[in-house]
Design an enzyme around this catalytic site. Structure first.
Site, PDB file in Angstrom:
ATOM      1  N   ALA A  24       0.825  -1.208   0.000  1.00  0.00           N
ATOM      2  CA  ALA A  24       0.000   0.000   0.000  1.00  0.00           C
ATOM      3  C   ALA A  24       0.860   1.259   0.000  1.00  0.00           C
ATOM      4  O   ALA A  24       1.949   1.296   0.576  1.00  0.00           O
ATOM      5  CB  ALA A  24      -0.917  -0.002   1.217  1.00  0.00           C
ATOM      6  N   GLU A  28       0.454  -9.870  -1.382  1.00  0.00           N
ATOM      7  CA  GLU A  28      -0.932 -10.321  -1.519  1.00  0.00           C
ATOM      8  C   GLU A  28      -1.344 -10.416  -2.990  1.00  0.00           C
ATOM      9  O   GLU A  28      -2.092 -11.315  -3.371  1.00  0.00           O
ATOM     10  CB  GLU A  28      -1.864  -9.383  -0.762  1.00  0.00           C
ATOM     11  CG  GLU A  28      -1.740  -9.546   0.755  1.00  0.00           C
ATOM     12  CD  GLU A  28      -2.562  -8.541   1.525  1.00  0.00           C
ATOM     13  OE1 GLU A  28      -3.400  -8.971   2.334  1.00  0.00           O
ATOM     14  OE2 GLU A  28      -2.381  -7.320   1.319  1.00  0.00           O
ATOM     15  N   GLU A  47       2.083  -5.900   7.833  1.00  0.00           N
ATOM     16  CA  GLU A  47       1.067  -4.907   8.172  1.00  0.00           C
ATOM     17  C   GLU A  47       0.922  -4.627   9.662  1.00  0.00           C
ATOM     18  O   GLU A  47       0.667  -3.484  10.074  1.00  0.00           O
ATOM     19  CB  GLU A  47      -0.292  -5.332   7.594  1.00  0.00           C
ATOM     20  CG  GLU A  47      -0.437  -5.106   6.096  1.00  0.00           C
ATOM     21  CD  GLU A  47       0.063  -6.271   5.257  1.00  0.00           C
ATOM     22  OE1 GLU A  47      -0.221  -6.308   4.054  1.00  0.00           O
ATOM     23  OE2 GLU A  47       0.759  -7.149   5.821  1.00  0.00           O
TER      24      GLU A  47
END
Length: 269
Positions: free
Chosen positions: A75, A123, A143
């Site tokens: 991200a 992912e 994460e």
């Protein structure tokens, strides 16, 4: 050599390889940010997957990166830091659509991983059916080290690969795993020399694409839907997939080609 190229937004490219473009290369192309998944990249990836999903000419897809030292670092935390709570709520469906877009592609998929594949980057690789990694690969789901959890499918896809306890250890410790250990643990499926991940993944996809497109999609559907079911239910999933191909043109051509000792010319229906 690629036959055609189509760009989706600024950061995603689809290239076609082989006769009739039977192998699609889905390219992450945000090199200035190591392919960090911003809202724009996620939107473009979701759109590219939607287009590929309805393209009956594509028999296999390879997910690649244009960055020399990273597949995808996950991200875009710089963007996330600038979002209000309300903006993050609005962004979530776009992010999910990117990960589920890759996961739900109906044809076999192969990830070509080198360098960093972390968080959402790993992912995306996990969403593929097979992962080819080179010796520079470093994978992980870090994460919890920044106060969140894997939200692109990692908590569900990783234990399906390596088991619940191993997945828990990797998620809870947030540790990064280098290529050799990743291969030993089953985090990746094939380990190749530095720089060879894309070529080997495309070659693997080419071998897959030589087979019946109807059979490939039905086999993937059976594998995906049957996973985690008890044996009896899984065999029902398999039987339904068998019926979907048993009277297809591909089945007729495959049997005829075998008996006539020639290469099949798949009608794809």
């Amino acid at each position: 050599m690629a036959e055609a190229e189509q760009r989706f937004g600024e950061f995603v490219v689809v290239r076609r390889h082989g006769q009739g473009g039977q192998v699609a290369e889905l390219v992450l192309d945000r090199p200035k940010a190591m392919n960090a998944v911003s809202t724009e990249l996620a939107r473009s990836l979701g759109n590219a997957c939607a287009a590929l999903g309805v393209d009956r000419d594509v028999r296999a897809t390879v997910l690649t990166s244009t960055h020399e030292r990273a597949f995808c670092v996950g991200a875009d935390l710089k963007e996330r830091n600038s979002l209000s709570d309300a903006e993050l709520v609005r962004q979530r469906p776009t992010a999910r659509a990117a990960y589920t877009g890759v996961l739900e592609l109906p044809m076999p998929t192969v990830a070509a991983v080198h360098g960093f594949a972390l968080g959402g980057g790993f992912e995306l690789a996990l969403a593929c059916d097979l992962i080819v990694a080179d010796s520079t690969a470093v994978v992980g789901l870090p994460e919890v080290s920044v106060g969140v959890i894997p939200g692109g499918g990692g908590t569900q896809l990783l234990p399906r690969r390596v088991g619940a306890a191993r997945a828990a250890e990797l998620v809870f410790t947030a540790r990064r795993v280098a290529a050799a250990e990743a291969a030993a643990l089953g985090l990746v499926d094939q380990l190749v020399d530095e720089g060879a991940d894309r070529d080997e993944a495309l070659a693997l996809a080419g071998r897959i694409a030589a087979n019946s497109p109807v059979g490939l999609r039905a086999a993937k559907r059976a594998l995906r839907l049957g996973h985690g079911l008890d044996l009896r239910a899984g065999l029902e999933v398999e039987d339904a997939a068998w019926w979907s191909v048993a009277f297809s043109g591909d089945r007729a051509e495959g049997v005829a080609a075998f008996n006539e000792k020639r290469k099949p010319q798949w009608p794809g229906e």
